[in-house]
Write a protein that holds these residues in place. Structure first.
Motif, PDB file in Angstrom:
ATOM      1  N   ALA A  24       0.839  -1.195   0.000  1.00 57.91           N
ATOM      2  CA  ALA A  24       0.000   0.000   0.000  1.00 57.91           C
ATOM      3  C   ALA A  24       0.873   1.244   0.000  1.00 57.91           C
ATOM      4  CB  ALA A  24      -0.922   0.005   1.225  1.00 57.91           C
ATOM      5  N   LEU A  25       0.258   2.378  -0.328  1.00 59.36           N
ATOM      6  CA  LEU A  25       0.911   3.670  -0.172  1.00 59.36           C
ATOM      7  C   LEU A  25       0.802   4.109   1.286  1.00 59.36           C
ATOM      8  CD1 LEU A  25      -0.609   5.691  -3.185  1.00 59.36           C
ATOM      9  CD2 LEU A  25       1.305   4.079  -3.224  1.00 59.36           C
ATOM     10  N   SER A  26       1.784   4.815   1.764  1.00 60.84           N
ATOM     11  CA  SER A  26       1.637   5.465   3.064  1.00 60.84           C
ATOM     12  C   SER A  26       0.661   6.629   2.909  1.00 60.84           C
ATOM     13  CB  SER A  26       2.987   5.985   3.559  1.00 60.84           C
ATOM     14  OG  SER A  26       3.428   7.058   2.746  1.00 60.84           O
ATOM     15  N   ASP A  27       0.125   7.124   4.022  1.00 58.36           N
ATOM     16  CA  ASP A  27      -0.732   8.300   3.957  1.00 58.36           C
ATOM     17  C   ASP A  27       0.038   9.495   3.403  1.00 58.36           C
ATOM     18  OD1 ASP A  27      -2.874   6.882   4.990  1.00 58.36           O
ATOM     19  OD2 ASP A  27      -2.522   7.532   7.057  1.00 58.36           O
ATOM     20  N   GLU A  28       1.324   9.576   3.719  1.00 50.95           N
ATOM     21  CA  GLU A  28       2.149  10.672   3.220  1.00 50.95           C
ATOM     22  C   GLU A  28       2.269  10.616   1.698  1.00 50.95           C
ATOM     23  OE1 GLU A  28       6.662  12.529   3.843  1.00 50.95           O
ATOM     24  OE2 GLU A  28       6.168  10.533   4.594  1.00 50.95           O
ATOM     25  N   GLN A  29       2.506   9.408   1.148  1.00 51.72           N
ATOM     26  CA  GLN A  29       2.622   9.284  -0.292  1.00 51.72           C
ATOM     27  C   GLN A  29       1.275   9.541  -0.971  1.00 51.72           C
ATOM     28  OE1 GLN A  29       4.026   6.119  -3.806  1.00 51.72           O
ATOM     29  NE2 GLN A  29       4.260   5.554  -1.675  1.00 51.72           N
ATOM     30  N   PHE A  30       0.197   9.094  -0.346  1.00 49.92           N
ATOM     31  CA  PHE A  30      -1.129   9.334  -0.918  1.00 49.92           C
ATOM     32  C   PHE A  30      -1.427  10.834  -0.977  1.00 49.92           C
ATOM     33  CE2 PHE A  30      -5.790   9.757  -0.567  1.00 49.92           C
ATOM     34  CZ  PHE A  30      -6.167   9.069  -1.705  1.00 49.92           C
ATOM     35  N   ALA A  31      -1.057  11.564   0.067  1.00 51.76           N
ATOM     36  CA  ALA A  31      -1.238  13.019   0.071  1.00 51.76           C
ATOM     37  C   ALA A  31      -0.379  13.667  -1.010  1.00 51.76           C
ATOM     38  CB  ALA A  31      -0.899  13.592   1.446  1.00 51.76           C
ATOM     39  N   TRP A  32       0.839  13.166  -1.172  1.00 51.83           N
ATOM     40  CA  TRP A  32       1.729  13.668  -2.231  1.00 51.83           C
ATOM     41  C   TRP A  32       1.105  13.436  -3.607  1.00 51.83           C
ATOM     42  CZ3 TRP A  32       4.103  10.685  -6.071  1.00 51.83           C
ATOM     43  CH2 TRP A  32       5.086  11.328  -6.841  1.00 51.83           C
ATOM     44  N   LEU A  33       0.515  12.253  -3.822  1.00 52.03           N
ATOM     45  CA  LEU A  33      -0.160  11.952  -5.082  1.00 52.03           C
ATOM     46  C   LEU A  33      -1.251  12.974  -5.351  1.00 52.03           C
ATOM     47  CD1 LEU A  33      -1.008  10.180  -7.516  1.00 52.03           C
ATOM     48  CD2 LEU A  33      -2.276   8.733  -5.896  1.00 52.03           C
ATOM     49  N   GLY A  34      -2.063  13.275  -4.343  1.00 55.39           N
ATOM     50  CA  GLY A  34      -3.123  14.261  -4.505  1.00 55.39           C
ATOM     51  C   GLY A  34      -2.579  15.635  -4.851  1.00 55.39           C
ATOM     52  N   ASN A  35      -1.480  16.013  -4.208  1.00 53.92           N
ATOM     53  CA  ASN A  35      -0.866  17.312  -4.488  1.00 53.92           C
ATOM     54  C   ASN A  35      -0.309  17.371  -5.906  1.00 53.92           C
ATOM     55  OD1 ASN A  35      -1.420  18.415  -1.962  1.00 53.92           O
ATOM     56  ND2 ASN A  35       0.512  17.712  -1.068  1.00 53.92           N
ATOM     57  N   GLU A  36       0.310  16.279  -6.347  1.00 52.76           N
ATOM     58  CA  GLU A  36       0.861  16.235  -7.707  1.00 52.76           C
ATOM     59  C   GLU A  36      -0.258  16.374  -8.743  1.00 52.76           C
ATOM     60  OE1 GLU A  36       3.982  15.822  -9.222  1.00 52.76           O
ATOM     61  OE2 GLU A  36       4.818  16.381  -7.274  1.00 52.76           O
ATOM     62  N   ILE A  37      -1.373  15.706  -8.506  1.00 48.29           N
ATOM     63  CA  ILE A  37      -2.508  15.797  -9.427  1.00 48.29           C
ATOM     64  C   ILE A  37      -3.054  17.217  -9.456  1.00 48.29           C
ATOM     65  CG2 ILE A  37      -4.900  15.043  -9.757  1.00 48.29           C
ATOM     66  CD1 ILE A  37      -4.028  12.268  -8.751  1.00 48.29           C
ATOM     67  N   ALA A  38      -3.162  17.859  -8.283  1.00 51.37           N
ATOM     68  CA  ALA A  38      -3.644  19.236  -8.217  1.00 51.37           C
ATOM     69  C   ALA A  38      -2.676  20.191  -8.904  1.00 51.37           C
ATOM     70  CB  ALA A  38      -3.857  19.641  -6.762  1.00 51.37           C
ATOM     71  N   ASN A  39      -1.390  20.000  -8.681  1.00 53.11           N
ATOM     72  CA  ASN A  39      -0.384  20.863  -9.300  1.00 53.11           C
ATOM     73  C   ASN A  39      -0.380  20.701 -10.815  1.00 53.11           C
ATOM     74  OD1 ASN A  39       0.368  21.794  -6.781  1.00 53.11           O
ATOM     75  ND2 ASN A  39       2.109  20.385  -6.589  1.00 53.11           N
ATOM     76  N   ALA A  40      -0.612  19.479 -11.282  1.00 56.95           N
ATOM     77  CA  ALA A  40      -0.688  19.247 -12.718  1.00 56.95           C
ATOM     78  C   ALA A  40      -1.867  20.003 -13.321  1.00 56.95           C
ATOM     79  CB  ALA A  40      -0.804  17.750 -13.010  1.00 56.95           C
ATOM     80  N   ALA A  41      -3.005  19.967 -12.638  1.00 60.63           N
ATOM     81  CA  ALA A  41      -4.184  20.699 -13.131  1.00 60.63           C
ATOM     82  C   ALA A  41      -3.889  22.190 -13.208  1.00 60.63           C
ATOM     83  CB  ALA A  41      -5.381  20.432 -12.222  1.00 60.63           C
ATOM     84  N   ALA A  42      -3.226  22.724 -12.186  1.00 64.66           N
ATOM     85  CA  ALA A  42      -2.888  24.151 -12.171  1.00 64.66           C
ATOM     86  C   ALA A  42      -1.939  24.521 -13.303  1.00 64.66           C
ATOM     87  CB  ALA A  42      -2.279  24.521 -10.818  1.00 64.66           C
ATOM     88  N   ALA A  43      -1.087  23.558 -13.684  1.00 64.04           N
ATOM     89  CA  ALA A  43      -0.115  23.795 -14.757  1.00 64.04           C
ATOM     90  C   ALA A  43      -0.681  23.476 -16.138  1.00 64.04           C
ATOM     91  CB  ALA A  43       1.138  22.963 -14.501  1.00 64.04           C
ATOM     92  N   GLY A  44      -1.933  23.017 -16.192  1.00 64.11           N
ATOM     93  CA  GLY A  44      -2.548  22.649 -17.463  1.00 64.11           C
ATOM     94  C   GLY A  44      -2.026  21.350 -18.038  1.00 64.11           C
ATOM     95  N   GLU A  45      -1.521  20.473 -17.159  1.00 68.23           N
ATOM     96  CA  GLU A  45      -0.952  19.202 -17.604  1.00 68.23           C
ATOM     97  C   GLU A  45      -1.961  18.076 -17.442  1.00 68.23           C
ATOM     98  OE1 GLU A  45       3.762  19.631 -16.465  1.00 68.23           O
ATOM     99  OE2 GLU A  45       2.360  19.110 -14.877  1.00 68.23           O
ATOM    100  N   LYS A  46      -1.985  17.154 -18.388  1.00 67.17           N
ATOM    101  CA  LYS A  46      -2.692  15.896 -18.216  1.00 67.17           C
ATOM    102  C   LYS A  46      -1.783  14.940 -17.454  1.00 67.17           C
ATOM    103  CE  LYS A  46      -5.384  16.516 -22.434  1.00 67.17           C
ATOM    104  NZ  LYS A  46      -4.762  17.816 -22.789  1.00 67.17           N
TER     105      LYS A  46
END
Length: 311
Positions: free
Chosen positions: A165-187
């Motif tokens: 499984a992912l740690s809670d820390e890695q799962f939070a990082w995944l969410g942040n990366e997805i949000a940052n990608a949206a802000a940057a206009g990245e798929k």
């Protein structure tokens, strides 16, 4: 069919070589030593194409840290960038080598991200909470034992020691990366060793919260993985989930792919046993999704929230 015959970019995929200088396991149809030749064959094909990189989806080796000394020089013949992620068999090494696996593969860290041509690739470490990858005495190893026992008590299909499984820390990082990608206009394309969808015995222990997160984000286009050598496919929300077949299986038949990213589709060109697929997506990232998963919780199943069921 894509509206553009010329892809935006291409990359290569190899899954589960599981190399080891040992006899084959005939009952499982796994020919560990033959993966040297198979990976070399894939690299020869890759070298004839214009690729941004080649990603191996984990399980570079089957066992023994010394196995890296045999197979990694084969990747040295690749004229493209060779990228790796961590599989469960990559940790089938002595305790003294556990902390050295990511560095031996030249990885910047056990999980990481990078961008190419307006796309963000998020590379996960599904072994972070497991009974085999953390060092002895690490809290993640104890947490894994508890999670596995809970899943076994429920007779869950994925209640196996070779999952994680992912740690809670890695799962939070995944969410942040997805949000940052949206802000940057990245798929986004997420890459991991373990499947999360469709559900099955090879799935990560926290698959449900990962699927709930990815399927709720229209700019997350695909999730690519190995681990289940038979291969698989599913779709949740806008996200295509593709499980690539294992190189190590069968005596002579290979399995690898070239992924072509177009403006409105992803074309997977399979070689050998690997299937070819067309994954259609919406070019605009602001469209909604008809998939309504339970809210993605931010905690592992051992510390459940009330908004989503345990796997």
């Amino acid at each position: 069919m894509s509206s553009s015959a010329v892809p935006l970019f291409r990359f290569g995929i190899i899954a589960d070589p599981q190399y080891a200088a040992v006899a084959p396991h005939a009952a499982m149809d796994r020919y560990y030593a033959n993966s040297l030749t198979k990976v070399a064959e894939a690299i020869e094909i890759f070298n004839g194409e214009e690729l941004s990189f080649v990603m191996t989806l984990g399980d570079v080796i089957d066992r023994s840290f010394a196995s890296f000394d045999d197979i990694l020089p084969v990747y040295g013949k690749l004229r493209h960038e060779a990228l790796f992620l961590l599989g469960n068999h990559d940790f089938s090494v002595s305790a003294g080598h556990l902390s050295e696996v990511a560095a031996r593969l030249g990885m910047p860290s056990p999980y990481y991200s990078f961008s190419r041509h307006g796309w963000r690739f998020i590379v996960l470490d599904g072994n972070e909470v497991s009974t085999f990858a953390p060092l002895e005495g690490h809290p993640h190893r104890a947490l894994a034992a508890r999670l596995l026992a809970e899943l076994q008590a429920k007779e869950a299909a994925n209640a196996h020691h070779w999952n994680g499984a992912l740690s809670d820390e890695q799962f939070a990082w995944l969410g942040n990366e997805i949000a940052n990608a949206a802000a940057a206009g990245e798929k986004v394309i997420v890459i991991n060793h373990y499947p999360v969808y469709p559900p099955g015995e090879h799935g990560m222990w926290d698959s449900e919260r990962v699927v709930a997160l990815l399927a709720s984000q229209p700019h997350v286009i695909a999730y690519l993985n190995g681990h289940d050598h038979a291969g698989n496919y599913g779709k949740a929300g806008a996200c295509h989930f593709v499980n690539f077949k294992g190189v190590v299986d069968t005596e002579k038949q290979n399995a690898f792919a070239i992924v072509e990213v177009h403006a409105d589709s992803i074309e997977i060109r399979g070689f050998g046993r690997e299937e070819s697929r067309t994954l259609v997506y919406q070019a605009a990232t602001g469209a909604g999704t008809s998939f309504h998963p339970a809210q993605a919780c931010a905690t592992l199943p051992s510390d459940p929230c009330n908004s989503c069921p345990s796997p």
